[in-house]
Design a protein around this motif. Structure first.
Motif, PDB file in Angstrom:
ATOM      1  N   LEU A  66       0.857  -1.189   0.000  1.00  0.00           N
ATOM      2  CA  LEU A  66       0.000   0.000   0.000  1.00  0.00           C
ATOM      3  C   LEU A  66       0.890   1.235   0.000  1.00  0.00           C
ATOM      4  O   LEU A  66       1.103   1.877   1.029  1.00  0.00           O
ATOM      5  CB  LEU A  66      -0.940  -0.026   1.213  1.00  0.00           C
ATOM      6  CG  LEU A  66      -1.874  -1.224   1.247  1.00  0.00           C
ATOM      7  CD1 LEU A  66      -2.555  -1.342   2.603  1.00  0.00           C
ATOM      8  CD2 LEU A  66      -2.894  -1.129   0.127  1.00  0.00           C
ATOM      9  N   GLY A  67       1.401   1.574  -1.169  1.00  0.00           N
ATOM     10  CA  GLY A  67       2.426   2.597  -1.280  1.00  0.00           C
ATOM     11  C   GLY A  67       1.956   4.022  -1.453  1.00  0.00           C
ATOM     12  O   GLY A  67       2.774   4.928  -1.519  1.00  0.00           O
ATOM     13  N   LEU A  68       0.641   4.247  -1.530  1.00  0.00           N
ATOM     14  CA  LEU A  68       0.167   5.611  -1.766  1.00  0.00           C
ATOM     15  C   LEU A  68      -0.806   6.033  -0.672  1.00  0.00           C
ATOM     16  O   LEU A  68      -1.805   5.361  -0.409  1.00  0.00           O
ATOM     17  CB  LEU A  68      -0.534   5.709  -3.127  1.00  0.00           C
ATOM     18  CG  LEU A  68      -1.003   7.106  -3.539  1.00  0.00           C
ATOM     19  CD1 LEU A  68       0.175   8.058  -3.727  1.00  0.00           C
ATOM     20  CD2 LEU A  68      -1.834   7.035  -4.811  1.00  0.00           C
ATOM     21  N   THR A  69      -0.479   7.155  -0.032  1.00  0.00           N
ATOM     22  CA  THR A  69      -1.370   7.764   0.956  1.00  0.00           C
ATOM     23  C   THR A  69      -1.859   9.080   0.379  1.00  0.00           C
ATOM     24  O   THR A  69      -1.059   9.893  -0.091  1.00  0.00           O
ATOM     25  CB  THR A  69      -0.640   8.008   2.289  1.00  0.00           C
ATOM     26  OG1 THR A  69      -0.193   6.739   2.795  1.00  0.00           O
ATOM     27  CG2 THR A  69      -1.548   8.668   3.309  1.00  0.00           C
ATOM     28  N   VAL A  70      -3.178   9.265   0.418  1.00  0.00           N
ATOM     29  CA  VAL A  70      -3.796  10.463  -0.135  1.00  0.00           C
ATOM     30  C   VAL A  70      -4.664  11.105   0.946  1.00  0.00           C
ATOM     31  O   VAL A  70      -5.467  10.423   1.594  1.00  0.00           O
ATOM     32  CB  VAL A  70      -4.681  10.129  -1.361  1.00  0.00           C
ATOM     33  CG1 VAL A  70      -5.214  11.400  -1.999  1.00  0.00           C
ATOM     34  CG2 VAL A  70      -3.912   9.285  -2.366  1.00  0.00           C
ATOM     35  N   VAL A 115      -3.892   3.326  -0.521  1.00  0.00           N
ATOM     36  CA  VAL A 115      -4.100   2.394  -1.630  1.00  0.00           C
ATOM     37  C   VAL A 115      -2.748   1.946  -2.176  1.00  0.00           C
ATOM     38  O   VAL A 115      -1.710   2.480  -1.801  1.00  0.00           O
ATOM     39  CB  VAL A 115      -4.939   3.040  -2.767  1.00  0.00           C
ATOM     40  CG1 VAL A 115      -6.377   3.274  -2.325  1.00  0.00           C
ATOM     41  CG2 VAL A 115      -4.315   4.337  -3.238  1.00  0.00           C
ATOM     42  N   ALA A 116      -2.777   1.003  -3.093  1.00  0.00           N
ATOM     43  CA  ALA A 116      -1.540   0.458  -3.659  1.00  0.00           C
ATOM     44  C   ALA A 116      -0.770   1.498  -4.467  1.00  0.00           C
ATOM     45  O   ALA A 116       0.443   1.644  -4.322  1.00  0.00           O
ATOM     46  CB  ALA A 116      -1.839  -0.765  -4.514  1.00  0.00           C
ATOM     47  N   ASP A 117      -1.490   2.215  -5.327  1.00  0.00           N
ATOM     48  CA  ASP A 117      -0.805   3.122  -6.248  1.00  0.00           C
ATOM     49  C   ASP A 117      -1.793   4.136  -6.826  1.00  0.00           C
ATOM     50  O   ASP A 117      -2.979   4.137  -6.470  1.00  0.00           O
ATOM     51  CB  ASP A 117      -0.105   2.334  -7.362  1.00  0.00           C
ATOM     52  CG  ASP A 117      -1.041   1.375  -8.085  1.00  0.00           C
ATOM     53  OD1 ASP A 117      -2.269   1.616  -8.131  1.00  0.00           O
ATOM     54  OD2 ASP A 117      -0.555   0.368  -8.618  1.00  0.00           O
ATOM     55  N   LEU A 118      -1.296   4.965  -7.724  1.00  0.00           N
ATOM     56  CA  LEU A 118      -2.121   6.008  -8.326  1.00  0.00           C
ATOM     57  C   LEU A 118      -3.295   5.427  -9.107  1.00  0.00           C
ATOM     58  O   LEU A 118      -4.405   5.959  -9.060  1.00  0.00           O
ATOM     59  CB  LEU A 118      -1.259   6.900  -9.235  1.00  0.00           C
ATOM     60  CG  LEU A 118      -1.914   8.164  -9.764  1.00  0.00           C
ATOM     61  CD1 LEU A 118      -2.412   9.051  -8.632  1.00  0.00           C
ATOM     62  CD2 LEU A 118      -0.925   8.934 -10.632  1.00  0.00           C
ATOM     63  N   ALA A 119      -3.093   4.322  -9.796  1.00  0.00           N
ATOM     64  CA  ALA A 119      -4.181   3.696 -10.555  1.00  0.00           C
ATOM     65  C   ALA A 119      -5.296   3.236  -9.604  1.00  0.00           C
ATOM     66  O   ALA A 119      -6.486   3.383  -9.908  1.00  0.00           O
ATOM     67  CB  ALA A 119      -3.659   2.517 -11.375  1.00  0.00           C
ATOM     68  N   TYR A 121      -6.007   4.580  -6.705  1.00  0.00           N
ATOM     69  CA  TYR A 121      -6.702   5.775  -6.225  1.00  0.00           C
ATOM     70  C   TYR A 121      -7.636   6.316  -7.304  1.00  0.00           C
ATOM     71  O   TYR A 121      -8.766   6.713  -7.009  1.00  0.00           O
ATOM     72  CB  TYR A 121      -5.720   6.867  -5.779  1.00  0.00           C
ATOM     73  CG  TYR A 121      -6.461   8.090  -5.279  1.00  0.00           C
ATOM     74  CD1 TYR A 121      -7.216   8.022  -4.107  1.00  0.00           C
ATOM     75  CD2 TYR A 121      -6.446   9.276  -5.988  1.00  0.00           C
ATOM     76  CE1 TYR A 121      -7.928   9.113  -3.662  1.00  0.00           C
ATOM     77  CE2 TYR A 121      -7.166  10.377  -5.544  1.00  0.00           C
ATOM     78  CZ  TYR A 121      -7.898  10.290  -4.376  1.00  0.00           C
ATOM     79  OH  TYR A 121      -8.619  11.378  -3.935  1.00  0.00           O
ATOM     80  N   GLU A 122      -7.197   6.295  -8.542  1.00  0.00           N
ATOM     81  CA  GLU A 122      -8.051   6.786  -9.638  1.00  0.00           C
ATOM     82  C   GLU A 122      -9.323   5.950  -9.731  1.00  0.00           C
ATOM     83  O   GLU A 122     -10.411   6.487  -9.918  1.00  0.00           O
ATOM     84  CB  GLU A 122      -7.277   6.751 -10.959  1.00  0.00           C
ATOM     85  CG  GLU A 122      -7.985   7.445 -12.113  1.00  0.00           C
ATOM     86  CD  GLU A 122      -8.986   6.557 -12.839  1.00  0.00           C
ATOM     87  OE1 GLU A 122      -9.997   7.094 -13.343  1.00  0.00           O
ATOM     88  OE2 GLU A 122      -8.765   5.334 -12.890  1.00  0.00           O
ATOM     89  N   ARG A 123      -9.214   4.646  -9.571  1.00  0.00           N
ATOM     90  CA  ARG A 123     -10.402   3.775  -9.585  1.00  0.00           C
ATOM     91  C   ARG A 123     -11.334   4.108  -8.417  1.00  0.00           C
ATOM     92  O   ARG A 123     -12.544   4.224  -8.595  1.00  0.00           O
ATOM     93  CB  ARG A 123      -9.997   2.300  -9.527  1.00  0.00           C
ATOM     94  CG  ARG A 123      -9.570   1.713 -10.860  1.00  0.00           C
ATOM     95  CD  ARG A 123      -9.444   0.187 -10.818  1.00  0.00           C
ATOM     96  NE  ARG A 123      -8.557  -0.304  -9.767  1.00  0.00           N
ATOM     97  CZ  ARG A 123      -7.230  -0.341  -9.862  1.00  0.00           C
ATOM     98  NH1 ARG A 123      -6.627   0.068 -10.973  1.00  0.00           N
ATOM     99  NH2 ARG A 123      -6.497  -0.801  -8.872  1.00  0.00           N
ATOM    100  N   LEU A 124     -10.764   4.262  -7.239  1.00  0.00           N
ATOM    101  CA  LEU A 124     -11.567   4.605  -6.069  1.00  0.00           C
ATOM    102  C   LEU A 124     -12.275   5.943  -6.277  1.00  0.00           C
ATOM    103  O   LEU A 124     -13.477   6.075  -6.006  1.00  0.00           O
ATOM    104  CB  LEU A 124     -10.688   4.670  -4.818  1.00  0.00           C
ATOM    105  CG  LEU A 124     -11.387   5.104  -3.536  1.00  0.00           C
ATOM    106  CD1 LEU A 124     -12.331   4.011  -3.042  1.00  0.00           C
ATOM    107  CD2 LEU A 124     -10.368   5.455  -2.465  1.00  0.00           C
TER     108      LEU A 124
END
Length: 163
Positions: A66-70, A115-119, A121-124
């Protein structure tokens, strides 16, 4: 729930359990210089009063994939209690939202999303967040580097100031 009196031994218990929630009662009692029975009663009292809510494991986000925190700011459409409550419930129901706050300022809610990555997050964002009818606006701030995550609460300092 009424607040309970918390003394120096209770503060020590809280601090030690925040550092290591898996401490045995015997080890905890030894570290705070109490026998196991009174130590257990103190821990149980703190749990029953809701001071200690839960025990869990801290997970390394990156090692768990889970490499992306937004940090996502969300505004409510047509400000009213019903929409605000519904949005808060919808945000908290998403497993990717690890913390969520109703805030003052330009946004109504601040959600920490992992989330895992930018993709992912874009889906979410496109499949879940933007489909909520009570959402007026969303602003995303991406964490570049984590400096401190899930730090312990400074209960000892706060409680000492009240004494």
């Amino acid at each position: 729930m009424p607040q309970i009196e918390i003394d120096a031994k209770d503060r020590m218990i809280i601090d030690l359990l925040q550092q290591d929630g898996r401490l045995s009662n015997v080890d905890l009692a030894e570290r705070i210089n109490l026998s196991p029975s009174p130590c257990y009663r103190r821990v149980k009292r703190l749990e029953d009063a809701g001071v200690i809510e839960n025990y869990g494991a801290r997970i390394n986000r990156h090692r768990a994939g889970l490499g992306l925190t937004v940090f996502t700011e969300v505004k409510v459409e047509r400000h009213n209690r019903t929409n605000a409550d519904a949005l808060g419930e919808a945000l908290c129901a998403l497993p990717e939202v690890v913390s969520c706050f109703m805030v003052s300022g330009t946004a109504d809610f601040m959600a920490e999303i992992v989330v895992a990555d930018l993709a992912a997050y874009e889906r979410l964002l496109s499949e879940k967040l933007l489909t909520l009818p009570m959402v007026a606006d969303i602003r995303s701030n991406f964490a570049l580097r984590s400096l401190k995550i899930d730090g312990p609460l400074s209960v000892s300092q706060t409680l000492k100031q009240r004494e």
